[in-house]
Design a protein around this motif. Structure first.
Motif, PDB file in Angstrom:
ATOM      1  N   MET A 269       0.820  -1.215   0.000  1.00  0.00           N
ATOM      2  CA  MET A 269       0.000   0.000   0.000  1.00  0.00           C
ATOM      3  C   MET A 269       0.851   1.260   0.000  1.00  0.00           C
ATOM      4  O   MET A 269       0.393   2.323  -0.438  1.00  0.00           O
TER       5      MET A 269
ATOM      6  N   SER B 212     -12.884   4.281 -10.575  1.00  0.00           N
ATOM      7  CA  SER B 212     -11.834   4.383  -9.562  1.00  0.00           C
ATOM      8  C   SER B 212     -11.779   3.135  -8.687  1.00  0.00           C
ATOM      9  O   SER B 212     -10.690   2.643  -8.352  1.00  0.00           O
ATOM     10  N   GLY B 213     -12.946   2.616  -8.321  1.00  0.00           N
ATOM     11  CA  GLY B 213     -12.988   1.428  -7.471  1.00  0.00           C
ATOM     12  C   GLY B 213     -12.396   0.208  -8.154  1.00  0.00           C
ATOM     13  O   GLY B 213     -11.550  -0.496  -7.575  1.00  0.00           O
TER      14      GLY B 213
ATOM     15  N   LEU C 175      -8.595   0.640  -8.602  1.00  0.00           N
ATOM     16  CA  LEU C 175      -7.837   0.362  -7.385  1.00  0.00           C
ATOM     17  C   LEU C 175      -7.736  -1.139  -7.129  1.00  0.00           C
ATOM     18  O   LEU C 175      -6.667  -1.649  -6.775  1.00  0.00           O
TER      19      LEU C 175
ATOM     20  N   SER D 208      -6.868  10.238  -6.547  1.00  0.00           N
ATOM     21  CA  SER D 208      -7.272  10.721  -5.226  1.00  0.00           C
ATOM     22  C   SER D 208      -7.968   9.622  -4.433  1.00  0.00           C
ATOM     23  O   SER D 208      -7.754   9.475  -3.227  1.00  0.00           O
ATOM     24  N   PHE D 209      -8.792   8.846  -5.123  1.00  0.00           N
ATOM     25  CA  PHE D 209      -9.478   7.725  -4.490  1.00  0.00           C
ATOM     26  C   PHE D 209      -8.461   6.708  -3.966  1.00  0.00           C
ATOM     27  O   PHE D 209      -8.556   6.237  -2.830  1.00  0.00           O
ATOM     28  N   CYS D 210      -7.467   6.390  -4.787  1.00  0.00           N
ATOM     29  CA  CYS D 210      -6.435   5.422  -4.383  1.00  0.00           C
ATOM     30  C   CYS D 210      -5.607   5.947  -3.205  1.00  0.00           C
ATOM     31  O   CYS D 210      -5.277   5.190  -2.285  1.00  0.00           O
TER      32      CYS D 210
ATOM     33  N   ALA E  37      -6.558   8.170  -0.904  1.00  0.00           N
ATOM     34  CA  ALA E  37      -7.393   8.188   0.299  1.00  0.00           C
ATOM     35  C   ALA E  37      -7.549   6.794   0.901  1.00  0.00           C
ATOM     36  O   ALA E  37      -7.487   6.616   2.125  1.00  0.00           O
ATOM     37  N   VAL E  38      -7.731   5.794   0.058  1.00  0.00           N
ATOM     38  CA  VAL E  38      -7.917   4.429   0.556  1.00  0.00           C
ATOM     39  C   VAL E  38      -6.608   3.847   1.078  1.00  0.00           C
ATOM     40  O   VAL E  38      -6.598   3.105   2.064  1.00  0.00           O
ATOM     41  N   SER E  39      -5.492   4.184   0.439  1.00  0.00           N
ATOM     42  CA  SER E  39      -4.210   3.578   0.814  1.00  0.00           C
ATOM     43  C   SER E  39      -3.601   4.166   2.082  1.00  0.00           C
ATOM     44  O   SER E  39      -2.821   3.486   2.763  1.00  0.00           O
TER      45      SER E  39
ATOM     46  N   PHE F  73      -3.924   2.142   5.497  1.00  0.00           N
ATOM     47  CA  PHE F  73      -3.129   0.909   5.445  1.00  0.00           C
ATOM     48  C   PHE F  73      -1.636   1.227   5.470  1.00  0.00           C
ATOM     49  O   PHE F  73      -0.850   0.503   6.098  1.00  0.00           O
TER      50      PHE F  73
END
Length: 294
Positions: free
Chosen positions: A44, A83-84, A87, A193-195, A197-199, A202
């Motif tokens: 991540m 984006s989902g 990722l 940005s989505f990636c 924020a999610v990463s 982790f």
């Protein structure tokens, strides 16, 4: 005094899409080479650096153009889907590449162009030219020979590599569907940005401070990945997915060449034969597919 007559050469939209797809394949191959050199940094953390560079590149471009940073409200369902799945494809590829035989991962992940053509036919109603069917078979056979897979890896990482191909196929199909619905840079900004924020959560839990060499490699991963993504996104805007996706197979040839010169990986006779088949499939598709009007 002789006058030199200049010849103006203009590319069609399809030719531009092909060139951008080839450039994208080259950049992504370069990114994978650098990933191989980064060592054992957490997955991540690599995903974070892969995308934070895109955010830093896209933001000033969008501000200068006066475009929406993350897209309009009515575009969000499509953008979040893209984006989902993007990722998921990125994470599954990184996971598989660090836990399984690289040849096995290559052959499975390169199923995505074939799936793009299938998805484009099923969901976007794009026509498949007769030549594209045998060309895809030839290209897939070439990918198989170049990868020279042993299929001796653990089952779960191989399953993740196959999931990567599925997620990538869905993502690329969504890119084609979103043509003229959102600006290219906005799509990339939303995804990156989505990636990021999610990463972040982790990455914080398992952060490893990179040394100078690792930091340079992480930055290169971000640069190659970002410009590769921009070229890929524009490629699917320039021409139908079923016509340009086959050129993504060129990444196998690029990886083979860079692996030889940079990583010292030997090139087998089957790799040369497979590369020739990939080139043949690309030439067949370009020569005999219906030409665009543009």
């Amino acid at each position: 005094m002789k006058l030199i007559q200049k010849t103006n050469f203009t590319f069609t939209m399809k030719q531009k899409g092909i060139l951008l797809m080839l450039l994208s394949a080259l950049l992504f191959s370069a990114m994978q080479i650098v990933i191989n050199l980064t060592g054992d940094l957490p997955l991540m953390e690599q995903v974070f650096f892969r995308n934070i560079v895109s955010v830093l590149l896209c933001y000033p471009i969008l501000k200068r153009k006066g475009l929406s940073i993350f897209g309009e409200k009515h575009q969000q369902p499509l953008l979040f889907m893209r984006s989902g799945f993007g990722l998921l494809g990125l994470v599954s590829l990184f996971y598989a590449a660090s836990r399984a035989n690289q040849a096995d991962i290559t052959i499975l992940s390169k199923l995505s162009p074939f799936l793009v053509t299938l998805f484009a036919y099923l969901f976007l109603k794009e026509k498949i030219a007769r030549i594209q069917i045998p060309a895809l078979i030839i290209a897939f056979g070439g990918a198989f020979l170049v990868a020279n897979p042993a299929f001796q890896s653990n089952l779960f990482p191989l399953f993740m590599a196959f999931l990567c191909a599925i997620f990538s196929g869905i993502t690329f199909t969504l890119l084609a569907y979103s043509k003229d619905k959102a600006d290219v840079i906005t799509v990339i900004m939303h995804f990156s940005s989505f990636c990021v924020a999610v990463s972040i959560p982790f990455m914080v839990m398992n952060f490893v401070v990179p040394d100078l060499k690792e930091f340079v490699f992480l930055t290169l991963i971000g640069l190659f990945g970002s410009f590769g993504q921009i070229a890929l996104t524009y490629a699917y805007r320039m021409a139908p997915a079923s016509e340009v996706s086959i050129y993504n197979y060129s990444g196998i040839v690029f990886s083979m060449i860079m692996g030889y010169f940079i990583l010292g990986e030997a090139i087998s006779h089957t790799s040369f034969l497979g590369g020739a088949l990939v080139v043949l499939a690309s030439l067949l598709t370009y020569r005999y597919s219906p030409q665009d009007a543009n």
